[in-house]
Design a protein around this motif. Structure first.
Motif, short mmCIF file in Angstrom:
data_model
loop_
_atom_site.label_atom_id
_atom_site.label_comp_id
_atom_site.label_asym_id
_atom_site.label_seq_id
_atom_site.Cartn_x
_atom_site.Cartn_y
_atom_site.Cartn_z
N GLN A 1 12.72 -41.12 20.95
CA GLN A 1 12.43 -42.20 19.88
C GLN A 1 13.91 -42.46 19.06
OE1 GLN A 1 10.86 -44.88 19.34
NE2 GLN A 1 8.92 -44.50 17.92
N ALA A 2 14.44 -40.89 18.70
CA ALA A 2 15.62 -41.21 17.77
C ALA A 2 16.95 -41.72 18.61
CB ALA A 2 16.25 -39.71 17.49
N THR A 3 16.85 -41.27 20.10
CA THR A 3 17.99 -41.90 20.92
C THR A 3 17.81 -43.66 20.86
OG1 THR A 3 17.91 -39.59 22.16
CG2 THR A 3 18.99 -41.86 23.26
N PHE A 4 16.58 -44.12 21.18
CA PHE A 4 16.21 -45.33 21.33
C PHE A 4 16.81 -46.09 20.43
CE2 PHE A 4 13.90 -49.08 20.75
CZ PHE A 4 13.95 -49.71 21.83
N HIS B 1 23.07 -46.15 30.62
CA HIS B 1 22.53 -45.75 31.60
C HIS B 1 21.33 -45.23 31.44
CE1 HIS B 1 22.52 -43.68 35.67
NE2 HIS B 1 22.49 -44.88 36.05
N ARG B 2 20.70 -45.24 30.29
CA ARG B 2 19.43 -44.46 29.88
C ARG B 2 18.12 -45.21 30.29
NH1 ARG B 2 22.14 -43.31 24.03
NH2 ARG B 2 23.33 -41.44 24.44
N LYS B 3 17.20 -44.70 30.60
CA LYS B 3 15.89 -45.08 30.87
C LYS B 3 14.81 -44.35 30.02
CE LYS B 3 18.16 -45.15 34.89
NZ LYS B 3 19.40 -44.46 35.06
N ILE B 4 14.20 -45.14 29.04
CA ILE B 4 13.45 -44.61 28.05
C ILE B 4 12.31 -45.72 27.68
CG2 ILE B 4 13.31 -44.05 25.49
CD1 ILE B 4 16.22 -43.18 25.61
N VAL B 5 10.88 -45.09 27.76
CA VAL B 5 9.89 -45.67 27.11
C VAL B 5 9.11 -44.60 26.12
CG1 VAL B 5 7.62 -46.85 27.64
CG2 VAL B 5 9.41 -46.79 29.36
N VAL B 6 8.93 -45.37 24.83
CA VAL B 6 8.22 -44.66 23.77
C VAL B 6 7.19 -45.33 23.36
CG1 VAL B 6 8.52 -43.70 21.56
CG2 VAL B 6 10.22 -43.56 23.20
N HIS C 1 0.38 -49.10 18.20
CA HIS C 1 1.31 -49.62 16.96
C HIS C 1 2.56 -50.14 17.76
CE1 HIS C 1 4.60 -48.83 14.00
NE2 HIS C 1 3.71 -49.49 13.18
N HIS C 2 3.18 -49.44 18.50
CA HIS C 2 4.59 -50.01 18.93
C HIS C 2 4.95 -49.16 20.56
CE1 HIS C 2 5.81 -46.04 17.34
NE2 HIS C 2 6.92 -46.03 18.42
N VAL C 3 5.52 -50.34 21.12
CA VAL C 3 6.40 -50.10 22.48
C VAL C 3 7.53 -50.17 22.54
CG1 VAL C 3 6.22 -50.15 25.15
CG2 VAL C 3 4.07 -50.21 23.72
N HIS C 4 8.60 -48.98 22.59
CA HIS C 4 9.87 -49.13 22.90
C HIS C 4 10.45 -49.16 24.28
CE1 HIS C 4 10.34 -48.28 18.33
NE2 HIS C 4 10.03 -49.61 18.48
N ILE C 5 11.05 -49.91 24.71
CA ILE C 5 11.52 -49.83 26.28
C ILE C 5 13.10 -50.30 26.69
CG2 ILE C 5 10.86 -52.20 26.79
CD1 ILE C 5 9.85 -51.22 29.31
N GLN C 6 13.70 -49.37 27.19
CA GLN C 6 15.04 -49.37 27.54
C GLN C 6 15.54 -48.89 28.87
OE1 GLN C 6 17.38 -46.39 24.98
NE2 GLN C 6 19.20 -47.31 25.66
#
Length: 507
Positions: A287-290, A239-244, A160-165
Motif C-alpha cells: 500500500q505504501a509503495t502504491f 515496472h511494478r505490479k500491485i493490487v491492494v 472500502h477500496h481497490v488500488h491497482i497498478q
C-alpha cells in the motif's frame, strides 16, 4: 552538484553560441558539421564526468562516435542520469509527508526472525529494504490460471477500496474482465484507483478508460508519453505490479494484465509466470509503495497525504490485520531515484548468504559485474547454482544479450536451463530452499537501476517450499545447456550475441 550543473550549462552555452554565430554568418554547412561534432562531444564529456561503469561509458562513447546525431537523441531519452530526473515539488513534499505519517504503522522490526536469517534481513534493510513481518500469510500463484481468478475474487470482495497498478495493461478479454469487476465495486460505493505506466500501457486509450472514469474511478498514467517531460522520463519506467484490496489483501509478481499472460496468445502460447498473494501486515508495504507512486502520478484527483494517512483515514488504508503465518515476509523496493539499488543489493546479499544452492528464474539475464562474479564464485565453491531462462525470447536483443553471458557461467559450473514450453516470464530467486523472492525485477541492469521495481522476500514459509517445487517442475520441462553445446553454436548466433552484448549496458 552546483559546480557540475554550471559545467554542463557552460558546455552547452559555448556550443550553442558557436552554432548560432556560424548560422548568422550564413555558414549552414559548417553549422551542421559542428553541430554533429560539438554536441556529441559535449554529451561525451557529461557521461565521462558522471563516473558511470566502464561498460556503460564505453557503450555510450561508441554510440555517440559512430551515430552522433542519433546518439544524442537516444541519450536525451534513455541515457541521462536518473538521479537528475525532474520531480514536481508538490508531489515530492506530499510523498515525504505520507512516508512520515505512516511510519508508525509499517513493518519495521526484524527481531522476530529466526537467528539464521536475521543477519540477511538486517543487511537487506540497511541497504534500503523494508522491515520483516511475521504476521502475513503468503500464497504462490502459478501462472495466469491461478493469478487472475484470485485477483478477481479479491476485487469482488472489496468493501472500502481497490488500488491497482500495472506496467502493461491490455484492452483485451483479460483486461476487460478486471475492469468490469472494478466497475461493479464502484457501483457498490468502493473507491478505485487505477494506475498504469505511460509507456508500457501506451495503447490503453480513452475508449477503455472512459467506463471506469464514468463509474467514478480515479485514474493516473505514470509518466505518460504525451507529457512534455517525456524526454526526461522515457527511460525510467514503473515496472511494478500491485493490487491492494482494503489494505488487507495484496498481490504482486511477474504477471501484467493481458491475454498473453493467461496463455491465450498465439505468438507465445503457454506463458509461465508467478505471482504472490499476501494477506496481513506486509500488505501495508504494498500500500505504501502504491500510494507513493500514486501521489507522484495523479493529476486528476485532489488526493494528498491526508487522504490516506490523516487521523481519520489512516486506519482505513492501513488497517490492523494480522494473520497467522509460518514464516516471514520482507518487501524491498527500488528505483532510479533511490539512494541505493536496494533490490540488486538484496539479491547480492542473499547470494553471499547461500550455503547449499542458488536457483534463479529470469526472462532477461543482463547482470552487472558484481552479480556475475558472485554467481561464478558460488558455483566454483561447490554450490548448486542454476539459472532458468526462456528457450524462446520475446526480444531479439534481450534474448541474445542473455545468451552472451552463458559462456563464463557454464565454464565455472553454473547450470543453465532453457525453458522448453514456450516463454517463461517469472522473476524468482531461491536460496537453500528456504529463502525465496518473488516480484517484478528481472536479473538485469535495467531492473537493478532504471526501473521502479518491487520484490517480496520469503523466509521459511510454505511459499518458499512451493517455489522449490515449481522450480523442480520447470527444470523437468527445460533443456540443460552444456558447455560443449554452447561452444558449438552457429557463427551467426555468436555474432548476434556479440552485437547484443555490446549494447547490453544500455538495455
Amino acid at each position: 552538484m552546483r559546480n557540475r550543473i554550471l559545467q554542463f550549462a557552460l558546455v552547452f552555452l559555448v556550443a550553442g553560441g558557436i552554432i548560432w554565430g556560424l548560422y548568422q554568418l550564413g555558414y549552414l554547412f559548417y553549422v551542421l558539421t559542428i553541430s554533429a561534432t560539438v554536441v556529441p562531444l559535449a554529451v561525451i564529456m557529461i557521461i565521462f564526468i558522471e563516473n558511470r561503469t566502464a561498460e556503460s561509458t564505453i557503450a555510450w562513447f561508441l554510440v555517440l562516435i559512430f551515430l552522433p546525431i542519433l546518439g544524442v537523441i537516444i541519450w536525451l531519452m534513455f541515457g541521462r542520469n536518473p538521479r537528475r530526473r525532474r520531480r514536481n515539488r508538490r508531489s515530492h513534499d506530499e510523498r515525504k509527508l505520507l512516508k512520515q505519517a505512516i511510519r508508525p504503522v509499517r513493518s519495521l522490526a526484524v527481531s522476530e526472525l529466526p537467528p539464521n536469517h536475521l543477519k540477511l534481513a538486517n543487511t537487506i534493510r540497511n541497504f534500503g529494504g523494508g522491515g520483516v513481518d511475521v504476521h502475513t500469510a503468503s500464497e504462490i500463484l502459478t501462472n495466469g490460471e491461478e493469478t487472475f481468478p484470485a485477483i478477481l475474487d479479491a476485487i469482488r470482495q472489496a468493501k472500502h477500496h481497490v488500488h491497482i497498478q500495472y506496467y502493461i495493461y491490455r484492452n483485451d478479454e483479460t483486461g476487460k474482465a478486471i475492469r468490469e469487476a472494478l466497475i461493479e465495486r464502484l457501483e457498490a460505493g468502493v473507491e478505485v484507483r487505477f494506475m498504469y505506466d505511460g509507456l508500457g500501457s501506451y495503447m490503453l486509450g480513452e475508449n477503455f478508460l472512459r467506463p471506469l472514469r464514468d463509474a467514478g474511478a480515479h485514474i493516473a498514467a505514470y509518466d505518460p508519453i504525451s507529457s512534455p517531460l517525456f524526454i526526461f522520463t522515457a527511460n525510467f519506467r514503473n515496472h511494478r505490479k500491485i493490487v491492494v484490496v482494503d489494505g488487507k489483501v495484496g498481490f504482486t509478481g511477474g504477471l501484467n494484465v493481458g491475454d498473453e499472460y493467461d496463455s491465450k496468445s498465439k505468438k507465445f502460447g503457454f506463458w509461465r509466470d508467478t505471482h504472490l498473494r499476501l494477506e496481513g501486515r506486509a500488505v501495508k508495504e504494498l500500500q505504501a509503495t502504491f500510494l507513493d507512486d500514486w501521489i507522484y502520478a495523479q493529476i486528476e484527483s485532489d488526493d494528498t497525504w491526508e487522504t490516506f494517512a490523516g487521523e481519520e483515514t489512516i486506519h482505513q488504508y492501513f488497517p490492523k490485520h494480522d494473520v497467522a503465518s509460518d514464516g516471514a515476509i520482507q518487501i524491498v523496493t527500488s528505483g532510479p531515484t533511490s539512494k541505493d539499488p536496494a533490490i540488486r543489493n538484496a539479491l547480492i546479499a542473499a547470494i553471499i548468504s547461500a550455503q547449499r544452492s542458488i536457483w534463479i528464474a529470469t526472462p532477461y539475464l543482463i547482470p552487472d559485474n558484481e552479480t556475475m562474479t558472485l554467481l561464478r564464485l558460488a558455483a566454483r565453491a561447490g554450490l548448486d547454482v542454476r539459472i532458468l531462462t526462456p528457450g524462446k525470447g520475446d526480444s531479439f536483443t534481450s534474448y541474445y544479450g542473455t545468451r552472451s553471458y552463458f559462456g563464463p557461467l557454464l565454464k565455472d559450473g553454473v547450470k543453465i536451463y532453457t525453458y522448453n514450453r514456450h516463454f517463461i516470464h517469472a522473476k524468482l530467486f531461491l536460496v537453500d530452499g528456504k529463502i525465496g523472492a518473488v516480484g517484478t525485477a528481472n536479473m538485469d541492469i535495467r531492473s537493478f537501476v532504471l526501473n521502479y521495481e518491487l520484490m517480496a522476500f520469503l523466509y521459511d514459509t510454505e511459499s518458499a517450499e512451493q517455489l522449490e517445487r515449481d522450480f523442480i517442475a520447470d527444470f523437468d520441462v527445460s533443456i540443460q545447456l552444456s558447455s560443449n553445446d554452447y561452444v558449438k553454436r552457429p557463427l551467426r548466433f555468436r555474432i548476434f550475441e556479440s552485437l547484443s552484448r555490446l549494447i547490453s549496458p544500455l538495455l
